[in-house]
Design a protein around this motif. Structure first.
Motif, PDB file in Angstrom:
ATOM      1  N   GLU A 175       0.825  -1.218   0.000  1.00  0.00           N
ATOM      2  CA  GLU A 175       0.000   0.000   0.000  1.00  0.00           C
ATOM      3  C   GLU A 175       0.854   1.262   0.000  1.00  0.00           C
ATOM      4  OE1 GLU A 175      -2.478  -0.429   3.403  1.00  0.00           O
ATOM      5  OE2 GLU A 175      -3.838  -1.881   2.456  1.00  0.00           O
ATOM      6  N   GLN A 176       2.067   1.165   0.558  1.00  0.00           N
ATOM      7  CA  GLN A 176       2.977   2.309   0.584  1.00  0.00           C
ATOM      8  C   GLN A 176       3.888   2.364  -0.648  1.00  0.00           C
ATOM      9  OE1 GLN A 176       3.440   4.987   2.618  1.00  0.00           O
ATOM     10  NE2 GLN A 176       1.572   4.447   3.699  1.00  0.00           N
ATOM     11  N   GLY A 177       3.628   1.512  -1.627  1.00  0.00           N
ATOM     12  CA  GLY A 177       4.328   1.637  -2.898  1.00  0.00           C
ATOM     13  C   GLY A 177       5.357   0.587  -3.224  1.00  0.00           C
ATOM     14  N   ALA A 178       5.507  -0.436  -2.381  1.00  0.00           N
ATOM     15  CA  ALA A 178       6.441  -1.517  -2.714  1.00  0.00           C
ATOM     16  C   ALA A 178       6.029  -2.150  -4.038  1.00  0.00           C
ATOM     17  CB  ALA A 178       6.462  -2.570  -1.608  1.00  0.00           C
ATOM     18  N   ILE A 179       7.012  -2.428  -4.903  1.00  0.00           N
ATOM     19  CA  ILE A 179       6.704  -2.939  -6.251  1.00  0.00           C
ATOM     20  C   ILE A 179       6.579  -4.460  -6.257  1.00  0.00           C
ATOM     21  CG2 ILE A 179       7.709  -0.990  -7.453  1.00  0.00           C
ATOM     22  CD1 ILE A 179       9.674  -4.188  -7.454  1.00  0.00           C
ATOM     23  N   GLY A 180       6.881  -5.083  -5.155  1.00  0.00           N
ATOM     24  CA  GLY A 180       6.819  -6.532  -5.044  1.00  0.00           C
ATOM     25  C   GLY A 180       7.435  -6.943  -3.729  1.00  0.00           C
ATOM     26  N   VAL A 181       7.919  -8.167  -3.671  1.00  0.00           N
ATOM     27  CA  VAL A 181       8.437  -8.693  -2.414  1.00  0.00           C
ATOM     28  C   VAL A 181       9.636  -9.588  -2.693  1.00  0.00           C
ATOM     29  CG1 VAL A 181       6.855 -10.670  -2.440  1.00  0.00           C
ATOM     30  CG2 VAL A 181       7.766  -9.859  -0.256  1.00  0.00           C
ATOM     31  N   THR A 182      10.533  -9.658  -1.716  1.00  0.00           N
ATOM     32  CA  THR A 182      11.658 -10.590  -1.739  1.00  0.00           C
ATOM     33  C   THR A 182      11.369 -11.699  -0.738  1.00  0.00           C
ATOM     34  OG1 THR A 182      13.171  -8.760  -2.210  1.00  0.00           O
ATOM     35  CG2 THR A 182      14.152 -10.825  -1.446  1.00  0.00           C
ATOM     36  N   VAL A 183      11.678 -12.920  -1.103  1.00  0.00           N
ATOM     37  CA  VAL A 183      11.523 -14.039  -0.167  1.00  0.00           C
ATOM     38  C   VAL A 183      12.840 -14.784  -0.055  1.00  0.00           C
ATOM     39  CG1 VAL A 183       9.061 -14.308  -0.623  1.00  0.00           C
ATOM     40  CG2 VAL A 183      10.714 -15.655  -1.950  1.00  0.00           C
ATOM     41  N   ALA A 184      13.004 -15.493   1.066  1.00  0.00           N
ATOM     42  CA  ALA A 184      14.213 -16.271   1.279  1.00  0.00           C
ATOM     43  C   ALA A 184      14.105 -17.655   0.658  1.00  0.00           C
ATOM     44  CB  ALA A 184      14.505 -16.392   2.770  1.00  0.00           C
ATOM     45  N   LYS A 185      12.930 -18.242   0.711  1.00  0.00           N
ATOM     46  CA  LYS A 185      12.742 -19.600   0.208  1.00  0.00           C
ATOM     47  C   LYS A 185      11.423 -19.703  -0.575  1.00  0.00           C
ATOM     48  CE  LYS A 185      16.400 -21.571   2.109  1.00  0.00           C
ATOM     49  NZ  LYS A 185      16.324 -22.574   3.167  1.00  0.00           N
ATOM     50  N   LEU A 186      11.309 -20.748  -1.375  1.00  0.00           N
ATOM     51  CA  LEU A 186      10.098 -20.956  -2.168  1.00  0.00           C
ATOM     52  C   LEU A 186       8.869 -21.114  -1.279  1.00  0.00           C
ATOM     53  CD1 LEU A 186      11.494 -23.486  -4.798  1.00  0.00           C
ATOM     54  CD2 LEU A 186      10.855 -21.110  -5.235  1.00  0.00           C
ATOM     55  N   GLY A 187       9.050 -21.700  -0.093  1.00  0.00           N
ATOM     56  CA  GLY A 187       7.921 -21.889   0.810  1.00  0.00           C
ATOM     57  C   GLY A 187       7.248 -20.588   1.200  1.00  0.00           C
ATOM     58  N   GLU A 188       8.046 -19.536   1.372  1.00  0.00           N
ATOM     59  CA  GLU A 188       7.469 -18.223   1.673  1.00  0.00           C
ATOM     60  C   GLU A 188       6.652 -17.717   0.497  1.00  0.00           C
ATOM     61  OE1 GLU A 188      10.827 -16.536   4.824  1.00  0.00           O
ATOM     62  OE2 GLU A 188      10.839 -15.812   2.752  1.00  0.00           O
ATOM     63  N   ALA A 189       7.187 -17.887  -0.710  1.00  0.00           N
ATOM     64  CA  ALA A 189       6.464 -17.450  -1.908  1.00  0.00           C
ATOM     65  C   ALA A 189       5.154 -18.214  -2.064  1.00  0.00           C
ATOM     66  CB  ALA A 189       7.339 -17.637  -3.141  1.00  0.00           C
TER      67      ALA A 189
END
Length: 386
Positions: free
Chosen positions: A65-79
């Protein structure tokens, strides 16, 4: 009891929560998220925050909501947890997996994720590239990839000054089923910085090494603009301010912790995550036992193996008390308290490193200064380490 808790927890209704409990000050959390978003907008750099710090969908939603264009994850399980969340149902997020994806089962998982998200994978070795390209060709698809560069942490990543990295990118460009989108690094060794000057040096090298490499690669191979992605909360406002950097991937900034305070990156007041713990015993005049042990606070005394703090958390409002030892269920508190400290009292601890503390919790109790009641956010990404 510290004023942070007094707004909703009094001596008469302390039974509202079970301890030990991980607490989040929602007002400070939102301010921390807003501050980093404002920084990224000011410096025209995209913000792709790391999910591994908070592992909750509600906080990711606030970041987006504050403008992040996406996300970084450490492992596939998080994704996988993110794309399965009802909060993002029907929304195809951009997800960077900042970890090598190796093995047939994991490649199959990445293939499934790519149908639900804009997936970016990380590579730093030709064996990964060859396997990934062959898998993509077999399944008539392609993967976007970013190359990990080692700027001093000496974990994953290619040396930016070596001829190897140029040959690596040349070979990568010949892989028809992979799309090279840029380079990334993580200056995690900044957690071991002993001074502001050293922190600044690390942050500037983090950005400078990538930019020098990208300039050479772009001119050699006539490539369009490539992503230059940097991480690390301690260096975010240093490397992120260098012209040419295109993306930031900090994680810890949503909460901050005692390590960040020690580095001069944040103040204790900015630390949005705390652990509430009860005094359960007093076996000696200047020794108390609390119910938060290593299964809550962790034995971490700094990030990336760095030991930058003493004890196992900062006791708010009690500068002369130290958590000197942890066993699994017990914390040993020693020193001279500010006022009486009795069995049943609740203390408030700012952990040394917020990220593993969250991963040990099932839920976060979320407080707001304007509300007497609290809400519960489930740590959906807990334990997603595969």
């Amino acid at each position: 009891m510290h004023p942070y808790l007094n707004n909703w927890l009094t001596s008469n209704d302390a039974g509202k929560i079970l301890t030990p409990q991980v607490l989040v000050n929602q007002d400070q959390l939102k301010q921390n998220i807003k501050d980093m978003a404002s920084f990224s907008k000011e410096h025209v750099v995209k913000l792709r925050p790391h999910f591994k710090t908070h592992k909750t969908m509600e906080i990711l939603q606030l970041q987006l909501e504050q403008g992040a264009i996406g996300v970084t994850v450490a492992k596939l399980g998080e994704a996988e947890e993110i794309v399965a969340s009802s909060l993002f149902n029907g929304r195809k997020l951009s997800i960077l997996v900042a970890y090598p994806v190796v093995g047939e089962q994991n490649l199959q998982r990445a293939l499934a994720l790519q149908k639900q998200a804009e997936l970016i994978l990380m590579v730093d070795h030709m064996d990964q590239v060859i396997a990934l390209n062959a898998f993509a060709k077999q399944h008539q698809t392609s993967f976007s990839v970013t190359v990990k560069i080692n700027t001093g942490l000496n974990r994953c990543g290619l040396n930016p000054d070596s001829s190897e990295v140029r040959a690596f990118i040349r070979n990568l460009l010949n892989c028809k089923n992979l799309s090279f989108i840029g380079v990334m690094t993580h200056a995690g060794h900044a957690y071991g910085a002993s001074s502001t000057e050293e922190l600044n040096r690390i942050g500037h090298y983090e950005a400078g090494a990538l930019l020098e490499l990208i300039d050479e690669v772009s001119s050699s191979f006539a490539l369009p603009q490539l992503e230059v992605s940097v991480g690390s909360t301690p260096t975010a406002r240093i490397s992120g301010a260098v012209p040419g950097v295109t993306e930031l991937r900090p994680g810890n900034y949503v909460f901050y912790d005692r390590t960040q305070v020690g580095l001069g990156v944040a103040t204790f007041e900015q630390c949005a995550l705390r652990v509430a713990s009860r005094v359960v015993s007093q076996p000696a005049p200047n020794r108390w036992i609390i119910d938060a042990g290593s299964k809550t606070l962790t034995l971490d005394q700094g990030a990336h193996g760095q030991s930058g703090v003493s004890g196992y958390g900062y006791v708010v409002g009690q500068p002369d008390l130290t958590i000197t030892r942890l066993s699994e269920e017990h914390g040993v508190l020693e020193g001279s308290p500010n006022g009486d400290l009795r069995i049943g009292d609740i203390i408030e601890v700012i952990p040394n490193h917020a990220c593993p503390v969250v991963n040990l919790a099932d839920e976060l109790v979320v407080l707001s200064l304007n509300q007497e009641e609290f809400t519960i956010w489930e740590v959906k990404g807990r334990g997603k380490s595969r």
